[in-house]
Design an enzyme around this catalytic site. Structure first.
Site, PDB file in Angstrom:
ATOM      1  N   HIS A  30     -80.929 -71.364  12.648  1.00  0.00           N
ATOM      2  CA  HIS A  30     -82.765 -72.235  13.146  1.00  0.00           C
ATOM      3  C   HIS A  30     -82.476 -73.543  12.927  1.00  0.00           C
ATOM      4  O   HIS A  30     -81.307 -74.291  11.740  1.00  0.00           O
ATOM      5  CB  HIS A  30     -83.734 -71.630  12.154  1.00  0.00           C
ATOM      6  CG  HIS A  30     -84.649 -72.070  12.318  1.00  0.00           C
ATOM      7  ND1 HIS A  30     -85.404 -71.458  13.538  1.00  0.00           N
ATOM      8  CD2 HIS A  30     -85.551 -73.030  11.722  1.00  0.00           C
ATOM      9  CE1 HIS A  30     -86.069 -71.881  13.555  1.00  0.00           C
ATOM     10  NE2 HIS A  30     -86.871 -73.105  12.279  1.00  0.00           N
ATOM     11  N   LYS A  70     -92.856 -74.563  19.270  1.00  0.00           N
ATOM     12  CA  LYS A  70     -92.449 -76.143  18.525  1.00  0.00           C
ATOM     13  C   LYS A  70     -91.331 -75.975  19.008  1.00  0.00           C
ATOM     14  O   LYS A  70     -89.835 -75.178  18.758  1.00  0.00           O
ATOM     15  CB  LYS A  70     -93.062 -76.025  16.925  1.00  0.00           C
ATOM     16  CG  LYS A  70     -92.810 -76.477  16.516  1.00  0.00           C
ATOM     17  CD  LYS A  70     -93.138 -76.900  15.283  1.00  0.00           C
ATOM     18  CE  LYS A  70     -92.295 -76.859  13.546  1.00  0.00           C
ATOM     19  NZ  LYS A  70     -93.195 -77.248  12.818  1.00  0.00           N
ATOM     20  N   LYS A 104     -87.641 -78.110  18.227  1.00  0.00           N
ATOM     21  CA  LYS A 104     -86.593 -78.692  16.287  1.00  0.00           C
ATOM     22  C   LYS A 104     -85.806 -80.003  17.288  1.00  0.00           C
ATOM     23  O   LYS A 104     -84.998 -79.846  17.888  1.00  0.00           O
ATOM     24  CB  LYS A 104     -86.325 -77.681  15.910  1.00  0.00           C
ATOM     25  CG  LYS A 104     -86.943 -77.140  14.587  1.00  0.00           C
ATOM     26  CD  LYS A 104     -87.560 -78.410  14.098  1.00  0.00           C
ATOM     27  CE  LYS A 104     -88.115 -77.139  13.193  1.00  0.00           C
ATOM     28  NZ  LYS A 104     -88.783 -78.439  11.941  1.00  0.00           N
ATOM     29  N   ASP A 131     -91.250 -81.186  17.339  1.00  0.00           N
ATOM     30  CA  ASP A 131     -91.618 -81.573  15.798  1.00  0.00           C
ATOM     31  C   ASP A 131     -89.814 -82.348  15.264  1.00  0.00           C
ATOM     32  O   ASP A 131     -88.703 -81.740  15.406  1.00  0.00           O
ATOM     33  CB  ASP A 131     -90.900 -80.350  14.659  1.00  0.00           C
ATOM     34  CG  ASP A 131     -91.042 -80.599  13.217  1.00  0.00           C
ATOM     35  OD1 ASP A 131     -91.029 -81.927  12.758  1.00  0.00           O
ATOM     36  OD2 ASP A 131     -91.022 -79.749  12.508  1.00  0.00           O
ATOM     37  N   GLU A 173     -95.482 -83.432  15.467  1.00  0.00           N
ATOM     38  CA  GLU A 173     -94.809 -83.797  14.259  1.00  0.00           C
ATOM     39  C   GLU A 173     -94.343 -84.397  13.579  1.00  0.00           C
ATOM     40  O   GLU A 173     -92.845 -84.322  14.613  1.00  0.00           O
ATOM     41  CB  GLU A 173     -94.595 -82.003  14.630  1.00  0.00           C
ATOM     42  CG  GLU A 173     -94.926 -81.945  12.569  1.00  0.00           C
ATOM     43  CD  GLU A 173     -94.736 -80.311  12.446  1.00  0.00           C
ATOM     44  OE1 GLU A 173     -95.363 -79.465  13.137  1.00  0.00           O
ATOM     45  OE2 GLU A 173     -94.280 -79.988  11.336  1.00  0.00           O
ATOM     46  N   ASP A 222     -96.239 -84.302   8.448  1.00  0.00           N
ATOM     47  CA  ASP A 222     -95.956 -83.126   7.677  1.00  0.00           C
ATOM     48  C   ASP A 222     -95.646 -83.456   6.253  1.00  0.00           C
ATOM     49  O   ASP A 222     -95.957 -83.430   5.129  1.00  0.00           O
ATOM     50  CB  ASP A 222     -95.061 -82.187   8.704  1.00  0.00           C
ATOM     51  CG  ASP A 222     -93.822 -81.287   7.887  1.00  0.00           C
ATOM     52  OD1 ASP A 222     -95.253 -80.274   6.751  1.00  0.00           O
ATOM     53  OD2 ASP A 222     -93.546 -80.798   8.102  1.00  0.00           O
ATOM     54  N   LYS A 254     -98.868 -76.605   3.826  1.00  0.00           N
ATOM     55  CA  LYS A 254     -98.261 -75.987   3.270  1.00  0.00           C
ATOM     56  C   LYS A 254     -98.055 -75.770   1.967  1.00  0.00           C
ATOM     57  O   LYS A 254     -98.608 -76.625   1.217  1.00  0.00           O
ATOM     58  CB  LYS A 254     -96.775 -76.276   3.885  1.00  0.00           C
ATOM     59  CG  LYS A 254     -95.878 -76.437   4.703  1.00  0.00           C
ATOM     60  CD  LYS A 254     -94.376 -77.027   5.347  1.00  0.00           C
ATOM     61  CE  LYS A 254     -94.815 -77.613   6.866  1.00  0.00           C
ATOM     62  NZ  LYS A 254     -93.098 -78.076   7.067  1.00  0.00           N
ATOM     63  N   GLU A 313     -97.512 -71.105  11.493  1.00  0.00           N
ATOM     64  CA  GLU A 313     -96.391 -70.922  12.135  1.00  0.00           C
ATOM     65  C   GLU A 313     -95.669 -70.456  11.350  1.00  0.00           C
ATOM     66  O   GLU A 313     -94.342 -70.726  11.152  1.00  0.00           O
ATOM     67  CB  GLU A 313     -95.791 -72.343  12.135  1.00  0.00           C
ATOM     68  CG  GLU A 313     -95.337 -73.127  10.283  1.00  0.00           C
ATOM     69  CD  GLU A 313     -94.721 -74.710  11.374  1.00  0.00           C
ATOM     70  OE1 GLU A 313     -94.184 -74.889  12.008  1.00  0.00           O
ATOM     71  OE2 GLU A 313     -94.788 -75.451   9.893  1.00  0.00           O
TER      72      GLU A 313
HETATM   73  C1  MUC Z   1     -90.555 -78.605   9.156  1.00  0.00           C
HETATM   74  O1  MUC Z   1     -90.499 -79.035   9.310  1.00  0.00           O
HETATM   75  O2  MUC Z   1     -92.235 -77.664  10.369  1.00  0.00           O
HETATM   76  C2  MUC Z   1     -91.294 -75.471   9.940  1.00  0.00           C
HETATM   77  C3  MUC Z   1     -91.393 -74.248  10.912  1.00  0.00           C
HETATM   78  C4  MUC Z   1     -89.477 -74.749  11.395  1.00  0.00           C
HETATM   79  O3  MUC Z   1     -89.055 -73.977  12.318  1.00  0.00           O
HETATM   80  O4  MUC Z   1     -89.624 -74.751  10.481  1.00  0.00           O
HETATM   81  C5  MUC Z   1     -89.987 -76.021   9.310  1.00  0.00           C
HETATM   82  C6  MUC Z   1     -90.301 -76.834   8.727  1.00  0.00           C
HETATM   83 MG    MG Z   2     -92.906 -80.331  10.045  1.00  0.00          MG
END
Ligand code: MUC
Ligand code: MG
Length: 378
Positions: free
Chosen positions: A19, A164, A166, A195, A221, A246, A270, A324
């Site tokens: 991941h 989402k 990354k 994100d 994000e 975040d 969170k 999420e």
């Molecule tokens: C984050 O930064 O949001 C949440 C979902 C994901 O894939 O990573 C986390 C951390």
């Molecule tokens: Mg995040």
């Protein structure tokens, strides 16, 4: 009923696939598990996770454990369990910061109080509004083709219709292309968000968000480093696409400043960042009062930590961006005998006593990092 003991364990549990985030690729997720026992021998359990050692945030699993053992546990042994709110208030007077440590302790107290009353934890938090909540998935395999396949498969299974991406690692411009390809493949059936995990400077953010907004991305994000509050305000002012805080949105006081100065216009909740479930409700109230949209975030907790997040999210009125809390679907194994249920693009809020999760002690022992701690497990 008095608190007799607090045991803290560090576990590493493998994931089903790598991941990839901006700062780290997770192949095994590190979690901290707390067990609090009362005089009658009843147990409350909870979990928080961190990502990539100290690379995602300041909190590490090792520091969380050390600070609980040394500075928090001595303040809670022998206290009246039913006063969990007062206990955490007293802890806040002697321990600064350390929100992850406070969260895992508070959540174990709540699990235990709720179990001893034989009610779901959300009943101690005001009662649930939702039986289930929309559930996003993070496409983070690091490969566009694989991400598209994964998204199509989860749409087919009715598992997720919010994805989402990354995009903090590597060339920002190639990453924008990657997002646009995914929108072209599944954007008519799903919402796509990104994100950045703080990876861009403001110039890069301006360039990339313009393209992402034009391409139909529905939320961005934490594009800038946490310290760049004013940059976040400028992006929020400039773009229509929602800009989510975040990593910058931790304490109640942080979130108040973010809402007051519009350093973003939505917040990822969170419980670990805020210092527990009670603080999460305060943060949500501040955001609601400011007209900020909410997202039910995750630090990628397994079934136990996810159930704790679900318990508090179930009591919060609206999640404009869904949640999420998909962690259990990314872990290869679990430390609870109960499984979280997912149905029709949503996570089902567990209804059993406490967080609704029975611990599988053998699994805790198996994944506990330090064997001497696992030997002390009874
Ligand atoms: C984050 O930064 O949001 C949440 C979902 C994901 O894939 O990573 C986390 C951390
Ligand atoms: Mg995040």
């Amino acid at each position: 009923m008095m608190i007799r003991s607090v045991d803290i364990y560090i576990l590493d549990i493998p994931t089903v696939r790598p991941h990839q985030l901006a700062m780290h690729t997770i192949t095994a997720q590190s979690i901290v598990v707390a067990r609090i026992t009362n005089e009658a021998g009843q147990e409350g359990w909870s979990e928080v996770a961190t990502i990539g050692g100290a690379s995602y945030g300041e909190g590490t699993v090792e520091a969380i454990k050390a600070n609980i053992d040394q500075y928090i546990t001595p303040h809670i042994i022998g206290k009246e369990l039913a006063d969990f709110s007062k206990i955490m208030f007293e802890v806040s007077k002697v321990v600064r910061g350390n929100n992850f440590a406070k969260a895992v302790v508070e959540e174990a107290l709540i699990d235990l109080v709720a179990k001893s009353k034989n009610v779901p934890a959300y009943e101690l938090l005001g009662g649930k509004i939702h039986d289930s909540l929309p559930l996003a998935w993070t496409l983070a395999s690091g490969d566009t083709g694989k991400d598209i396949e994964e998204a199509k498969e989860f749409l087919r299974q009715k598992r997720h219709k919010i994805f989402k991406l990354k995009i903090g690692k590597g060339d920002p411009f190639k990453n924008v292309d990657h997002v646009l390809k995914i929108i072209a493949a599944v954007g008519d059936k799903a919402r796509v968000t990104v994100d950045v995990n703080q990876a861009w400077d403001e110039t890069t953010a301006n360039y990339c968000i313009e393209k992402l907004q034009a391409g139909g991305v529905s939320m961005v994000e934490q594009p800038l480093p946490t310290w760049n509050y004013e940059g976040m305000a400028r992006l929020t002012e400039r773009f229509m696409v929602p800009i989510m805080a975040d990593e910058a949105a931790n304490s109640v006081q942080d979130v108040f400043q973010i809402t007051k100065h519009r350093y973003g216009n939505c917040i990822a909740l969170k419980p670990c960042k805020h210092g527990g479930l009670l603080e999460t409700k305060k943060v949500a109230a501040i955001a609601e009062g400011a007209g900020f949209g909410l997202y039910g975030g995750t630090m990628i907790e397994s079934s136990l930590g996810t159930a704790a997040c679900a318990a508090v999210y179930a009591t919060i009125s609206e999640f404009e961006f869904g949640t999420e809390i998909f962690g259990p679907l990314l872990f290869k194994d679990r430390i609870t005998t109960d499984e979280i249920q997912f149905e029709n693009f949503e996570i089902i809020i567990p209804d059993g006593p406490g967080f609704g999760m029975e611990i599988d002690l053998d699994k805790v022992k198996h994944y506990a990092r330090d064997y001497s701690y696992s030997l002390s497990l009874k």
